[in-house]
Enzyme design. Sequence first.
Site, PDB file in Angstrom:
ATOM      1  CG  LEU A 102      -1.968  -1.046   1.384  1.00  0.00           C
ATOM      2  CD1 LEU A 102      -2.724  -0.877   2.694  1.00  0.00           C
ATOM      3  CD2 LEU A 102      -2.946  -0.989   0.218  1.00  0.00           C
ATOM      4  CG  ASP A 103       0.285   4.330  -2.757  1.00  0.00           C
ATOM      5  OD1 ASP A 103       1.071   3.517  -3.282  1.00  0.00           O
ATOM      6  OD2 ASP A 103      -0.653   4.879  -3.356  1.00  0.00           O
ATOM      7  CE  LYS A 104       6.188   8.122   4.815  1.00  0.00           C
ATOM      8  NZ  LYS A 104       7.373   8.960   4.670  1.00  0.00           N
ATOM      9  CE  LYS A 188      -2.876   7.488  -3.097  1.00  0.00           C
ATOM     10  NZ  LYS A 188      -1.578   7.322  -2.485  1.00  0.00           N
TER      11      LYS A 188
END
Length: 232
Positions: A102-104, A188
């Site tokens: 997962l992204d930060k 996104k």
Amino acid sequence: MRIDKFVSEQYGVSRSDAKAMIKKSQVTVNGTAVKSSDMKIDPDNDSIAVCGKEISYRKFIYIMLNKPDGVVCATRDGLSSTVLELIPEEIRRKGLFPAGRLDKDTEGFVFITDDGALAHKMLAPKSHVEKEYMVTLEKPTEKEYEELFASGMTIDGDEKCLPAKLIFTEDKNVVRLILHEGKYHQVKRMMQTAGNKVIHLKRIRMGGIELDPKLAPGECREITDEELEVLY
Ligand code: URA
């Protein structure tokens, strides 16, 4: 495997506590008290007990973590905290890694394991394990989104996505999105293609396993055998 390593990993205590238990004769192998912490055992065939209670050997461990914002999905990072640092010592083992990233700034379900074969199967593009996200958007959604996401969207000019299912919620700025793949920044980028912007993202399900609502951000627990069966 050394007996102190086995007790530490399988009984969920530190290595030094395992050694102390062995010294106090609390650990037996096939009914005989262990005298030395470096004794070699065969986890598949020996019967090991601590304080008279037999320990069943679990070769691999599977963990569900509710990742908080600001933590990176990596085994090591020079600058930021990693998801592995959130695993408590009792269940932490060598070889753990996050299966999928997962992204930060994304929150929610991260699957952590030391079972490389299962992670490989789960992440293989062919396996199409569903991932469900709760997405908060800058602008309200429009009815056309449903068809756009279902049709297999093309992002960044030439990257074709598999059909995705969008579920509207009572809040027009919040949708649930179900993907069958995991491209870089996929949610996104899909929302950007739809003319919107993600302002908060949380993964709430992987395959048949829902993120446990009892886990606060940063908390984790082991995945049960029943849950593992419905992973994919
Ligand atoms: N899609 C994204 O854009 N980010 C994530 O972290 C996961 C899916």
